[in-house]
Motif scaffolding. Structure first.
Motif, short mmCIF file in Angstrom:
data_model
loop_
_atom_site.label_atom_id
_atom_site.label_comp_id
_atom_site.label_asym_id
_atom_site.label_seq_id
_atom_site.Cartn_x
_atom_site.Cartn_y
_atom_site.Cartn_z
N LEU A 54 -2.92 6.13 0.05
CA LEU A 54 -3.61 4.95 0.55
C LEU A 54 -2.59 3.91 1.00
N SER A 55 -2.93 3.16 2.04
CA SER A 55 -2.09 2.03 2.43
C SER A 55 -2.28 0.89 1.43
N GLU A 56 -1.40 -0.08 1.48
CA GLU A 56 -1.53 -1.21 0.57
C GLU A 56 -2.87 -1.92 0.77
N ALA A 57 -3.25 -2.09 2.02
CA ALA A 57 -4.54 -2.74 2.32
C ALA A 57 -5.71 -1.92 1.80
N GLU A 58 -5.63 -0.59 1.93
CA GLU A 58 -6.70 0.27 1.44
C GLU A 58 -6.79 0.21 -0.08
#
Length: 312
Positions: A54-58
């Motif tokens: 996952l990305s940090e935003a996700e």
């Protein structure tokens, strides 16, 4: 989290759409499934959640969504450390805490290098606690990027700070589990064991509960065990459940988490088997046959125990 009542805290999956996007509707349904099965809390943004994919935003969106989906019915914990300088990790801990979780979990293998001595790990953790004000913290002996175990003495010192309330244990050693429980008596703290081969022994030794991947196949069975592990009238059934987890250990680890998504799909949860992980092997006909057979064996056990839970 109340450790007087043994609790199942699932390590949550992250449902994805077939195109790879996070399936937030599926995440809501999954959160509800755990709670309806009897889970007393949720561990979001963990290894089973594919947190490294996952990305940090996700990560922030997923955690916030899980907190919202619970509607305050159970507490949520979530991972907040992903490597880099301690100050950087502390900043993300604050962001995760801002999503509304009860405690933020630190990955032990990301708070010191694999070949660093324990005192380096201890210094980094104390620095992290200093930089995160009064945010409740926990630790997870995650096997990725490498497994760093916390000793009973280290855990005793950390819990004595008053900041560490949660520990997901993966040492696989019941004697170490007992030593950790003994070392942390008298504090607002819970040790949640991941290793189902000694689940009953761990619960009897005083662990707060269980937090295991098997809960992503049949969460209601983990709840049943938490509720009945010490029930002398059901000793035969408890022994059978414990042996079931021992016998079925291997089949639930091959091509995980795809297999658990498939299993829940078979049970009626409308999620895809898509995973972003590319290091787990291939979900081929042989693996599928093994999971189908597991499903049949569990249905027999479930009927014997008269567990009525069904996936809506």
């Amino acid at each position: 989290m109340n450790k007087l009542e043994k609790e199942f805290i699932p390590v949550m999956l992250t449902p994805f759409k077939d195109n790879g996007e996070v399936d937030f509707d599926g995440l809501t349904k999954l959160s509800e499934l755990y709670i309806e099965a009897g889970a007393k809390g949720l561990f979001a943004n963990c290894l089973s959640s594919e947190m490294f994919e996952l990305s940090e935003a996700e990560r922030l969106k997923v955690v916030a969504h899980v907190v919202k989906a619970t509607q305050g019915s159970v507490p949520v914990v979530a991972t907040g450390t992903f490597g880099g300088p301690i100050a950087q990790q502390a900043d993300f801990v604050k962001q995760i805490y801002g999503c509304g979780v009860e405690a933020v979990i630190g990955i032990t293998g990301l708070l010191a290098g694999e070949h660093d001595a324990d005192d380096i790990f201890d210094e980094n953790v104390l620095r992290l606690l200093e930089l995160t004000e009064q945010i409740p913290m926990g630790f997870y002996e995650c096997p990725v990027p490498y497994k760093r175990l916390i000793s009973p003495l280290q855990l005793e010192r950390l819990v004595a700070t008053g900041r560490v309330t949660y520990h997901k244990d993966t040492c696989l050693d019941i004697d170490q589990v007992k030593a950790k429980i003994a070392a942390t008596q008298g504090h607002k703290f819970g040790l949640y064991d991941a290793y189902m081969a000694h689940a009953v022994a761990s619960l009897k030794a005083g662990s707060a509960g269980l937090s295991c991947i098997q809960g992503n196949f049949f969460p209601e069975l983990i709840v049943w065990l938490c509720n009945n592990y010490n029930n002398n009238d059901l000793k035969e059934q408890v022994d059978k459940v414990q042996q079931f987890f021992i016998d079925e250990m291997d089949v639930m680890h091959n091509v995980y988490p795809t297999i658990s998504k498939y299993y829940l799909q078979k049970r009626g949860l409308h999620i895809s088997t898509f995973t972003r992980r590319n290091d787990i092997g291939i979900f081929d006909a042989k693996i599928k046959t093994g999971i189908d057979a597991l499903s049949e064996r569990y249905d027999v056990l479930k009927n014997e125990l008269e567990i009525k839970f069904e996936v809506a």
